[in-house]
Write a protein that holds these residues in place. Structure first.
Motif, PDB file in Angstrom:
ATOM      1  N   ILE A   1       0.851  -1.209   0.000  1.00 29.34           N
ATOM      2  CA  ILE A   1       0.000   0.000   0.000  1.00 29.34           C
ATOM      3  C   ILE A   1       0.873   1.241   0.000  1.00 29.34           C
ATOM      4  O   ILE A   1       0.646   2.199  -0.739  1.00 29.34           O
ATOM      5  N   LEU A   2       1.928   1.230   0.830  1.00 35.06           N
ATOM      6  CA  LEU A   2       2.842   2.373   0.942  1.00 35.06           C
ATOM      7  C   LEU A   2       3.457   2.705  -0.409  1.00 35.06           C
ATOM      8  O   LEU A   2       3.504   3.864  -0.854  1.00 35.06           O
ATOM      9  N   VAL A   3       3.944   1.639  -1.071  1.00 33.57           N
ATOM     10  CA  VAL A   3       4.613   1.834  -2.370  1.00 33.57           C
ATOM     11  C   VAL A   3       3.625   2.424  -3.363  1.00 33.57           C
ATOM     12  O   VAL A   3       3.935   3.410  -4.051  1.00 33.57           O
ATOM     13  N   MET A   4       2.437   1.870  -3.409  1.00 31.44           N
ATOM     14  CA  MET A   4       1.441   2.333  -4.355  1.00 31.44           C
ATOM     15  C   MET A   4       1.099   3.800  -4.091  1.00 31.44           C
ATOM     16  O   MET A   4       1.095   4.615  -5.005  1.00 31.44           O
TER      17      MET A   4
ATOM     18  N   VAL B   1       1.414   7.902  -6.352  1.00 30.00           N
ATOM     19  CA  VAL B   1       0.303   8.783  -6.717  1.00 30.00           C
ATOM     20  C   VAL B   1       0.705  10.258  -6.829  1.00 30.00           C
ATOM     21  O   VAL B   1       0.413  10.897  -7.851  1.00 30.00           O
ATOM     22  N   PRO B   2       1.412  10.844  -5.837  1.00 26.68           N
ATOM     23  CA  PRO B   2       1.747  12.274  -5.961  1.00 26.68           C
ATOM     24  C   PRO B   2       2.564  12.560  -7.224  1.00 26.68           C
ATOM     25  O   PRO B   2       2.334  13.576  -7.915  1.00 26.68           O
TER      26      PRO B   2
ATOM     27  N   TRP C   1       2.561  10.962 -10.050  1.00 28.00           N
ATOM     28  CA  TRP C   1       1.684  10.880 -11.224  1.00 28.00           C
ATOM     29  C   TRP C   1       0.807  12.121 -11.330  1.00 28.00           C
ATOM     30  O   TRP C   1       0.663  12.713 -12.357  1.00 28.00           O
ATOM     31  N   ARG C   2       0.290  12.554 -10.182  1.00 31.02           N
ATOM     32  CA  ARG C   2      -0.565  13.754 -10.165  1.00 31.02           C
ATOM     33  C   ARG C   2       0.191  14.960 -10.657  1.00 31.02           C
ATOM     34  O   ARG C   2      -0.295  15.733 -11.482  1.00 31.02           O
ATOM     35  N   ALA C   3       1.425  15.117 -10.155  1.00 30.17           N
ATOM     36  CA  ALA C   3       2.241  16.265 -10.564  1.00 30.17           C
ATOM     37  C   ALA C   3       2.478  16.215 -12.066  1.00 30.17           C
ATOM     38  O   ALA C   3       2.369  17.241 -12.765  1.00 30.17           O
ATOM     39  N   ALA C   4       2.789  15.016 -12.589  1.00 30.11           N
ATOM     40  CA  ALA C   4       3.090  14.877 -14.013  1.00 30.11           C
ATOM     41  C   ALA C   4       1.858  15.212 -14.861  1.00 30.11           C
ATOM     42  O   ALA C   4       1.991  15.914 -15.886  1.00 30.11           O
ATOM     43  N   THR C   5       0.685  14.770 -14.477  1.00 32.46           N
ATOM     44  CA  THR C   5      -0.514  15.026 -15.287  1.00 32.46           C
ATOM     45  C   THR C   5      -0.981  16.468 -15.160  1.00 32.46           C
ATOM     46  O   THR C   5      -1.525  17.040 -16.103  1.00 32.46           O
ATOM     47  N   ALA C   6      -0.718  17.097 -14.027  1.00 38.93           N
ATOM     48  CA  ALA C   6      -1.180  18.473 -13.832  1.00 38.93           C
ATOM     49  C   ALA C   6      -0.278  19.481 -14.510  1.00 38.93           C
ATOM     50  O   ALA C   6      -0.722  20.550 -14.938  1.00 38.93           O
ATOM     51  N   ASP C   7       1.024  19.139 -14.610  1.00 39.36           N
ATOM     52  CA  ASP C   7       2.016  20.098 -15.148  1.00 39.36           C
ATOM     53  C   ASP C   7       1.978  20.062 -16.685  1.00 39.36           C
ATOM     54  O   ASP C   7       2.216  19.023 -17.314  1.00 39.36           O
ATOM     55  N   ALA C   8       1.745  21.226 -17.314  1.00 41.12           N
ATOM     56  CA  ALA C   8       1.642  21.294 -18.775  1.00 41.12           C
ATOM     57  C   ALA C   8       3.009  21.178 -19.448  1.00 41.12           C
ATOM     58  O   ALA C   8       3.130  20.745 -20.602  1.00 41.12           O
ATOM     59  N   THR C   9       4.050  21.556 -18.687  1.00 43.62           N
ATOM     60  CA  THR C   9       5.387  21.584 -19.304  1.00 43.62           C
ATOM     61  C   THR C   9       5.986  20.185 -19.452  1.00 43.62           C
ATOM     62  O   THR C   9       6.980  20.009 -20.141  1.00 43.62           O
ATOM     63  N   VAL C  10       5.353  19.225 -18.743  1.00 45.15           N
ATOM     64  CA  VAL C  10       5.914  17.863 -18.804  1.00 45.15           C
ATOM     65  C   VAL C  10       5.645  17.274 -20.192  1.00 45.15           C
ATOM     66  O   VAL C  10       4.540  17.437 -20.749  1.00 45.15           O
TER      67      VAL C  10
ATOM     68  N   PRO D   1       4.817  14.644 -23.067  1.00 44.07           N
ATOM     69  CA  PRO D   1       3.840  13.540 -23.101  1.00 44.07           C
ATOM     70  C   PRO D   1       4.490  12.210 -22.775  1.00 44.07           C
ATOM     71  O   PRO D   1       3.898  11.368 -22.099  1.00 44.07           O
ATOM     72  N   GLU D   2       5.791  12.058 -23.140  1.00 41.42           N
ATOM     73  CA  GLU D   2       6.456  10.779 -22.852  1.00 41.42           C
ATOM     74  C   GLU D   2       6.601  10.592 -21.337  1.00 41.42           C
ATOM     75  O   GLU D   2       6.319   9.514 -20.803  1.00 41.42           O
ATOM     76  N   ALA D   3       7.055  11.698 -20.724  1.00 43.39           N
ATOM     77  CA  ALA D   3       7.256  11.621 -19.266  1.00 43.39           C
ATOM     78  C   ALA D   3       5.942  11.361 -18.562  1.00 43.39           C
ATOM     79  O   ALA D   3       5.863  10.596 -17.587  1.00 43.39           O
ATOM     80  N   ARG D   4       4.866  12.013 -19.052  1.00 40.89           N
ATOM     81  CA  ARG D   4       3.545  11.841 -18.438  1.00 40.89           C
ATOM     82  C   ARG D   4       3.096  10.384 -18.575  1.00 40.89           C
ATOM     83  O   ARG D   4       2.626   9.763 -17.615  1.00 40.89           O
ATOM     84  N   ALA D   5       3.300   9.857 -19.801  1.00 39.73           N
ATOM     85  CA  ALA D   5       2.932   8.466 -20.037  1.00 39.73           C
ATOM     86  C   ALA D   5       3.722   7.538 -19.134  1.00 39.73           C
ATOM     87  O   ALA D   5       3.195   6.574 -18.569  1.00 39.73           O
ATOM     88  N   ALA D   6       5.022   7.890 -18.936  1.00 43.83           N
ATOM     89  CA  ALA D   6       5.888   7.065 -18.072  1.00 43.83           C
ATOM     90  C   ALA D   6       5.355   7.062 -16.641  1.00 43.83           C
ATOM     91  O   ALA D   6       5.301   6.019 -15.988  1.00 43.83           O
ATOM     92  N   ALA D   7       4.945   8.247 -16.167  1.00 40.14           N
ATOM     93  CA  ALA D   7       4.406   8.353 -14.792  1.00 40.14           C
ATOM     94  C   ALA D   7       3.157   7.507 -14.647  1.00 40.14           C
ATOM     95  O   ALA D   7       2.985   6.787 -13.649  1.00 40.14           O
ATOM     96  N   THR D   8       2.270   7.591 -15.679  1.00 38.18           N
ATOM     97  CA  THR D   8       1.015   6.823 -15.634  1.00 38.18           C
ATOM     98  C   THR D   8       1.318   5.325 -15.610  1.00 38.18           C
ATOM     99  O   THR D   8       0.744   4.562 -14.825  1.00 38.18           O
ATOM    100  N   THR D   9       2.279   4.951 -16.462  1.00 36.50           N
ATOM    101  CA  THR D   9       2.660   3.535 -16.526  1.00 36.50           C
ATOM    102  C   THR D   9       3.185   3.080 -15.168  1.00 36.50           C
ATOM    103  O   THR D   9       2.848   1.988 -14.680  1.00 36.50           O
TER     104      THR D   9
END
Lengths: 819, 363
Positions: free
Chosen positions: A164-167, A171-172, A174-183, A185-193
């Motif tokens: 649970i801790l690892v999971m 989350v934070p 991934w949230r930062a990556a999806t919220a930040d426009a400057t990131v 798309p590859e990095a965002r996809a990597a975070a989601t993955t």
């Protein structure tokens, strides 16, 4: 025959008769009680023990049956051994009672029945005991398995926690990556993955966790399953969950997988096989079922036992009831005997008392006592019972003698009383005063003839024994015998009665114009009043004469007093001083006053005017002298000789001060009189000279036995006269002796020395100025006192010349001191 | 009815007899993020009590264990201590965290209860001068010296960061290490604190990476350390992480995963390797429980107490303390004895490294 025995013998005979019947009654009662106790003994010794033993047996059997379920319910070894020890001791006691009962009771069939039941109970209990040991072992094993289950479950929960801790750590990011426009798309996809991978990795763990909790819950249910059927029902979901757990395990990380596999193995062991929880519960249930069967059997046996015992108890009760009936019969028989003999005894007693004691003895005693009471009441002529040979006869004889003596004494007493009364009347008659005695109700009891004679002459018919006091005085008042009561009889009677009832000292009563009677009344103990009346007319008359003479004498002495000094007069009349020729030496202050040039001044005056002037002058001076307490010795023409210190003295100093004060007051008064005289034609005012001296003098009465004079003599008188002569008109001149006494209070001026005939040396004289208190504040003297220096100056009193002289003297002194 | 009453009366008599037991407590974080280590303490104590009771108890009386959860929180620790005192415990194994042990020791001292901590390493605990406080672990001032020396020897010329979580334990340990490092003439590049209890520490790690920190010393508990190690690996940032004794737990490996590899830390000489402990370790493993971390120290604390009571011949606190100070004790931790403050006379810290999901002594 009875006559010979006397009262003592006859009474003894009667008592013996009564006692014999009482003894007979007691013997009957004793016999009855003996019978009763025998019956009771039969009941208590033979029947009651077996009945109580049966009851106790039943109680123990019941207790054993009641405790049996507790054995089965015990959850620990200690508890079990305790319960089982208790039950064993109950059982032992039960068997003991049974053995005792076997020897005691009659119905052996019942005892055999009880014995069988007890043996069954004992066997049963032993079986139950063994069963509980087995059950405790099963429970302990089950508890241990449940503990393991709990440990395994919590271990599995711990294993899942890191996932649970690892999971959540992904989350934070991934949230930062999806919220930040400057990131990119590859990095965002990597975070989601990354997050998706973490979630995917966690899913199997979650599934495992769910299965574990199902297993845990189901096993706990199994541990408490009420029946075997429930247990078999639970095995299916358990197997299914283990299969699911095994299916999910390969999806874990390697490290986690090993741990999980260990846990799954653990769960499997708990679910199935000899070490499983269902197995343990199954064993426990089997044991419980067996135990319940044994307990039911126990109950049955104990019921049987109770039933048998009940029969035994019923038999014992029947025995006891029979014995009671027997006891009742014996008791009623005994009661009959006791009652009969008691009745007989009572009857015989009554007969003896009535026929013999009452008729023969008590009736005669009553007659005797009646006679005695009549004699005691004063009736000496009462008939007496017959005399006889026995005690009562002797008592009657004694009473007769007693009565005769009493009659004789009575007659003698009457004679004595009459004699004494006559003597008293003679005594009262012989006294010269009137005498009367009234009783408590104020009736005349006794009086003498003198009483009638002085108080109520001619009233003999009214004054007799038994007349009330009020009636007597009323009759006297109405006849006008009493002076005070004339015209106000009722008032006087009321007053007289009050005085009579509360006598206080003597009372004076006027009879006629010059007759006086003194009444003295006194209450006597017992409520009467004694009154003594004396005729004091003669006494009264003599007293009146004496009072008239005294009044005349007093008038005479008032006249005489004016020729004497008041002090002398009062000391003679008060008796403090005897009128005798005698004298004594005393220190006195002598004052001599005189009017200067009196002869010249009065030469032209008529004799009447002169007398009036002189009298006025002397009266005024004497008044002052009296006010200051001076003793005025004599008037010589216009001169007055006064002194202080005799017959009364206040002390030498006080006398001197009083004398000088008086002199000053006289001079002041002379000034005032001068103004008045000028008004009546006296041209030059009269001026007074006064001389004062203090010294020892001889004071006292001088003269012959027929005529004497209270005066003073001595040189001091001459010196005072000389000082008066030297004084300037209107002043007061005093000697040093007087000055020494008054110097503190009164200011004086030194006037030089004068020569006096008869005194070898010249005498220092002082003129009195005034009271120091009256002088102004500034006139205070200067005083200094040092070793070898004394200074005393009164500048205010100095004349100019004196001041100059004083200044010159002080200057000389200063010059020498400063040298 | 009469039967029921009789049965109830028997039960009551037995219940009264069951009371004649000695009560002792174990206190630590039984729930929350440190529940893993709290469970270690509990299991150690349970095993020890079972062993003591099977040997006949203390002074012939059976021992009963009461568990109190302090959540590793200072205030909760005081509440837990009061609960144990109220229950009537005569001795407490605990607490786990230094920040919990120190406030709780005041309550125990006032109530006259003996406290032996298996794992609270902060020096303050025994420096307060409380006679009732002992511990069977070494002190952080010694641990800091070992860590500082190692840092200076190995990475004296690299950029070193020292971080702590501001807890009594974490900051205390970080400060002791920094002190020794500075004493050795090496100055750290960064010294700062982080907030414990967060889910993600990638920002902190990114900042360290930006300043090119080569060596990171962490004064804190294992959860945060594991998350930081993991974040560094995720960011492909190769940094040597070094930490203290709380890292010696399986939970660290499970959270950090492969990132745990190579993490260094100091810990007491692993008692699982002691010959005296072999039999006890076997018993734990038979129950599928690995007695790592401070499990055996908790076991040892209970052993020390039982032996001291036997020597004193009494449960009276004064006599037990006297026995504790005067004697040596044979435990799963080896033969140990205490100084006047209640610390072990031999302070022993050893280096460990994480390899293949478990920690092994550093060769």
């Amino acid at each position: 025959m009875f006559e010979r025995l006397g009262i003592r013998g006859r009474l003894l005979f009667a008592f013996f008769g009564i006692s014999t019947f009482a003894v007979l009654a007691t013997a009957g009662a004793l016999y009855a009680f003996l019978q009763l106790s025998q019956v009771l003994e039969r009941v208590t010794e033979r029947r009651a023990p077996s009945a109580t033993a049966s009851l106790e047996l039943s109680r123990h059997a019941e207790r054993v049956a009641a405790t049996a379920p507790a054995v089965l319910a015990s959850t620990s070894k200690a508890q079990h051994s305790e319960v089982s020890a208790a039950i064993r001791s109950e059982m032992a006691r039960l068997e003991e009672l049974l053995a005792a009962l076997k020897g005691a009771t009659l119905s052996s069939a019942v005892v055999v029945e009880i014995e069988d039941a007890a043996i069954g109970l004992r066997r049963n209990l032993n079986a139950l005991d063994d069963l509980v040991t087995v059950r405790l072992a099963a429970v302990a094993r089950k508890d241990e398995l449940i503990r393991r289950l709990s440990a395994t479950t919590s271990a599995s929960q711990r294993l899942v926690a890191p996932g649970i801790l690892v999971m959540s750590s992904k989350v934070p990011h991934w949230r930062a990556a999806t919220a930040d426009a400057t990131v990119t798309p590859e990095a965002r996809a990597a975070a989601t993955t990354d997050l998706a991978r973490a979630i995917a990795a966690y899913f199997p763990q979650q599934a495992a966790q769910r299965e574990i909790s199902v297993i845990n819950d189901t096993l706990l249910q199994a541990a408490a399953a009420p029946t075997r059927g429930d247990l078999s029902l639970l095995s299916f979901p358990l197997r299914r969950s283990v299969d699911a757990l095994e299916a999910v395990t390969p999806e874990f990380d390697e490290q986690l997988r090993t741990r999980f596999q260990q846990l799954v193995g653990e769960f499997k062991a708990l679910i199935d096989g000899p070490r499983s929880i269902p197995n343990a519960r199954d064993e426990e249930l089997a044991v419980l079922a067996e135990g319940e069967r044994l307990v039911a059997e126990n109950d049955d046996l104990s019921r049987k036992l109770t039933f048998a015992v009940d029969r035994l108890v019923a038999a014992a009760k029947g025995d006891i009831a029979e014995a009671s009936r027997e006891a009742v019969t014996v008791r009623s028989f005994g009661t009959g005997i006791v009652l009969g003999s008691a009745l007989l005894s009572l009857l015989s007693s009554i007969l003896i008392v009535w026929l013999y004691v009452d008729r023969n003895l008590l009736a005669r005693l009553a007659g005797l006592s009646r006679s005695m009471l009549a004699i005691a009441a004063g009736n000496l002529r009462v008939p007496l019972p017959e005399t006889g040979g026995d005690e009562i006869g002797r008592m009657a004889k004694a009473l007769r003698v007693f009565r005769d003596t009493a009659i004789e004494v009575e007659e003698k007493n009457l004679r004595d009383v009459a004699e004494a009364r006559q003597r008293l009347v003679d005594a009262i008659e012989s006294i010269s005063e009137g005498f009367a005695l009234y009783d408590g109700e104020d009736r005349l009891l006794l009086c003498n003839s003198r009483y009638r004679e002085i108080l109520y002459p001619g009233m003999d018919e009214a004054v007799v024994s038994g007349t009330r006091f009020e009636d007597i005085i009323r009759a006297a008042a109405e006849r006008g015998l009493i002076e005070d009561a004339l015209g106000r009889e009722e008032e006087w009677i009321a007053k007289r009665l009050a005085a009579h009832r509360n006598p206080a000292g003597t009372l004076l009563q006027q009879r006629g114009p010059d007759r006086w009677i003194q009444i003295s009344e006194r209450r006597i103990s017992g409520g009467g009043t004694v009154a003594v009346y004396s005729d004091i007319t003669e006494l009264k008359r003599r007293e009146q004469d004496l009072s008239e003479k005294t009044t005349a004498l007093e008038a005479l002495s008032a006249k005489l007093a004016k020729y004497l000094a008041p002090q002398v007069y009062s000391s003679i009349f008060s008796g403090r001083q005897d009128v005798r020729i005698e004298s004594q030496r005393k220190k006195l202050t002598i004052c001599f006053s005189d009017i200067a040039a009196f002869t010249e001044t009065t030469d032209k005056m008529e004799s009447e005017e002169l007398t009036q002037l002189l009298n006025q002058y002397l009266t005024e001076m004497s008044k002052i002298a009296l006010a200051f307490g001076a003793t005025v010795d004599k008037y010589v023409g216009d001169a007055i000789l006064m002194f202080f210190g005799d017959p009364e003295t206040r002390g030498v100093r006080e006398d001197a001060i009083a004398c000088v004060s008086m002199a000053l007051a006289m001079q002041k008064r002379m000034g005032e009189l001068g103004a008045a005289w000028r008004g009546i034609g006296i041209e030059s005012p009269l001026r007074c000279r006064i001389g004062i001296h203090t010294d020892y003098c001889t004071v006292g009465n001088f003269g012959s036995e027929d005529r004497m004079d209270y005066t003073i003599i001595g040189g001091a008188v001459n010196l005072a006269a000389r000082l008066e002569h030297e004084a300037e008109p209107g002043t007061v001149l005093i000697s040093y002796e007087t000055f020494a006494q008054v110097r503190d209070l009164i200011h004086c001026e030194e006037m030089g020395r004068i020569r006096v005939r008869g005194i070898a040396y010249p005498v220092a004289s002082y003129r009195v100025v005034d009271f120091k208190a009256n002088l102004t504040g500034g006139s205070q003297a200067i005083r200094t006192e040092l070793p070898h220096l004394r200074l005393e100056a009164e500048p205010e009193l100095m004349s100019t010349g004196e001041r100059e002289e004083a200044v010159a003297a002080l200057r000389r002194t200063l010059d020498r001191l400063c040298r | 009815m009469r039967r029921l009453l009789a049965a109830a009366a028997f039960m009551f008599v037995l219940a009264c007899h069951a009371r004649a037991e000695v009560l002792i407590g174990v206190a630590g974080p039984m729930t929350g993020k440190l529940a893993w280590t709290g469970t270690q303490l509990k299991r150690g104590a349970e095993m020890a009590v079972a062993q003591i009771n099977s040997n006949g108890g203390v002074l012939g009386q059976q021992v009963q264990l009461v568990v109190a959860d302090d959540y590793c929180d200072p205030q909760q620790a005081v509440a837990a201590a009061k609960k144990l005192v109220a229950d009537g415990a005569v001795f407490v194994i605990g607490h786990y965290c230094s920040g919990a042990s120190i406030p709780a020791s005041n309550i125990y001292e006032q109530a006259g209860v003996l406290q032996i901590s298996p794992s609270s390493t902060n020096p303050t605990l025994t420096e307060q001068g409380r006679a009732n406080v002992f511990r069977v672990c070494s002190r952080d001032d010694a641990q800091g010296v070992v860590a500082g020396n190692y840092l200076a020897d190995q990475w004296g010329d690299k950029k070193i960061a020292v971080l702590h979580d501001n807890t009594t334990y974490g900051k205390g340990l970080a400060d002791e290490t920094k002190k020794q490092l500075n004493r050795r003439g090496v100055t750290e590049a960064i010294y700062q604190s982080y907030t414990p209890g967060k889910g993600d520490y990638s920002a902190e790690i990114a900042a360290l990476q930006a300043t090119e920190i080569a060596v990171l010393y962490l004064g804190g508990y294992h959860t945060e350390t594991a998350l930081m190690v993991r974040a560094a690996r995720d960011q492909a940032y190769r940094v040597q992480v070094i930490s203290g004794d709380d890292t010696a737990t399986e939970a660290f490996g499970l959270i950090a995963g492969p990132a745990a590899e190579g993490t260094l830390f100091t810990f007491a000489a692993d008692p699982r390797r002691n010959a005296e402990a072999a039999e006890v370790v076997e018993r734990f493993r038979a129950e599928n429980f690995e007695p790592d971390s401070w499990t055996l120290h908790s076991y040892g604390a209970a052993q020390v107490w039982a032996q001291a009571v036997a020597k004193a011949g009494s449960l009276e606190l004064k006599r037990v303390i006297a026995a504790l100070r005067q004697s040596q004790f044979d435990t799963v931790l080896g033969r140990i004895d205490f100084d006047e403050k209640g610390d072990l006379t031999v302070q022993n810290w050893v280096w460990y490294v994480w390899r293949n999901g478990e920690y092994v002594p550093l060769e």
